[in-house]
Design an enzyme around this catalytic site. Sequence first.
Site, PDB file in Angstrom:
ATOM      1  N   MET A   1       0.667  -1.034   0.023  1.00 19.82           N
ATOM      2  CA  MET A   1       0.072   0.067  -0.169  1.00 19.82           C
ATOM      3  C   MET A   1       1.088   1.219   0.095  1.00 19.82           C
ATOM      4  O   MET A   1       0.448   2.295   0.414  1.00 19.82           O
ATOM      5  CB  MET A   1      -0.821   0.070   1.277  1.00 19.82           C
ATOM      6  CG  MET A   1      -1.916  -1.129   1.357  1.00 19.82           C
ATOM      7  SD  MET A   1      -3.515  -0.964   1.881  1.00 19.82           S
ATOM      8  CE  MET A   1      -2.868  -0.770   3.812  1.00 19.82           C
TER       9      MET A   1
ATOM     10  N   HIS B   1       9.614  -3.485   3.371  1.00 20.06           N
ATOM     11  CA  HIS B   1       8.989  -3.605   2.079  1.00 20.06           C
ATOM     12  C   HIS B   1      10.497  -3.888   1.016  1.00 20.06           C
ATOM     13  O   HIS B   1      10.421  -4.806   0.251  1.00 20.06           O
ATOM     14  CB  HIS B   1       8.502  -2.329   1.357  1.00 20.06           C
ATOM     15  CG  HIS B   1       7.195  -2.116   2.196  1.00 20.06           C
ATOM     16  ND1 HIS B   1       6.930  -1.031   2.739  1.00 20.06           N
ATOM     17  CD2 HIS B   1       5.963  -2.628   1.994  1.00 20.06           C
ATOM     18  CE1 HIS B   1       5.740  -1.056   3.355  1.00 20.06           C
ATOM     19  NE2 HIS B   1       5.167  -1.814   2.781  1.00 20.06           N
TER      20      HIS B   1
HETATM   21  O1  PAF Z   1      -0.176  -5.985   3.471  1.00 17.71           O
HETATM   22  C1  PAF Z   1      -0.525  -4.921   2.918  1.00 17.71           C
HETATM   23  O2  PAF Z   1       0.064  -3.842   2.632  1.00 17.71           O
HETATM   24  C2  PAF Z   1      -1.827  -5.025   2.271  1.00 17.71           C
HETATM   25  O3  PAF Z   1      -2.803  -5.471   3.215  1.00 17.71           O
HETATM   26  C3  PAF Z   1      -1.801  -5.568   1.136  1.00 17.71           C
HETATM   27  C4  PAF Z   1      -1.392  -7.073   0.930  1.00 17.71           C
HETATM   28  C5  PAF Z   1      -0.907  -4.889  -0.055  1.00 17.71           C
HETATM   29  C6  PAF Z   1      -3.461  -5.563   0.342  1.00 17.71           C
HETATM   30  O4  PAF Z   1      -3.911  -4.175   0.222  1.00 17.71           O
END
Ligand code: PAF
Length: 277
Positions: free
Chosen positions: A26, A33
Amino acid sequence: MEIITDIASLRARLQDEASIALVPTMGNLHAGHLSLVRIAQQHAGCTVVSIFVNRLQFAPHEDYDRYPRTQENDCRLLEENGVDIVFIPGEKTLFPVPQEFQLLLPPVADTLEGACRPGFFRGVTTVVLKLFNIVQPQVAIFGEKDYQQLQVIRRMVTQLNLPVEIIAGQTIRAEDGLALSSRNNYLDNIQRQKASELARNLKKIGESIASGERNFSHLEWSAIERLNMQGWKVDYISVRQQCMLLPATACDSDLVILGAAWLDKIRLIDNFPLILS
Ligand code: PAF
């Protein structure tokens, strides 16, 4: 690195790729990330990172509107880290019509986060299933930080026979133990200093279990009391079986200690997996 915003262009770009790894996000990217990106790069020739703040997984009173959107910085980070494609669909691209189809979720989605945030996993699975259908990756990487989300997605993939391998990336922590999360951005300086108390309490439960304690509810209640005394409002602290997320018994060996708690208006979640030998 290519930034693609529509489905047709993404499909055209990906059609000749032999192996694709997807990291759904997101946005508001951090080192957690980027560690998922590195795992993706080890598993496929082409790495796609999606950035989409999914309205469906937020309840009306939650932080959808103020969720940090930092697209320019995210794209810079992804480019520096060798990502091939960033997919940034608009709301109308992913949801051109109201989303009527939804999945009936398994019991593992009813507890913990599912109980505190009704509708959350329905929103997550809907968007993740869409992203899998659009990108058609061979592998997809999810962080263990969202432990229950990972279990729900694994079940979705298995039970719906989706041709994608789910790989988990370990939680990345700050020096004081706080799990990296986009929502940490909401913390002011004083809250930031307190924020690692949640992780410390979960870890402490893990250490007690590792050294032989089996009265899980006592450990849970002691941690809840400690956190409440320190100014937190705890949603849950719970020792569970890793796979089904059922309450753990003294006979279980693959455990995870999960917690969710509020510091003022900021809700943090964390977990510590623990395998007893
Ligand atoms: O973990 C996240 O950032 C969100 O829940 C995802 C998997 C991108 C789904 O919107």
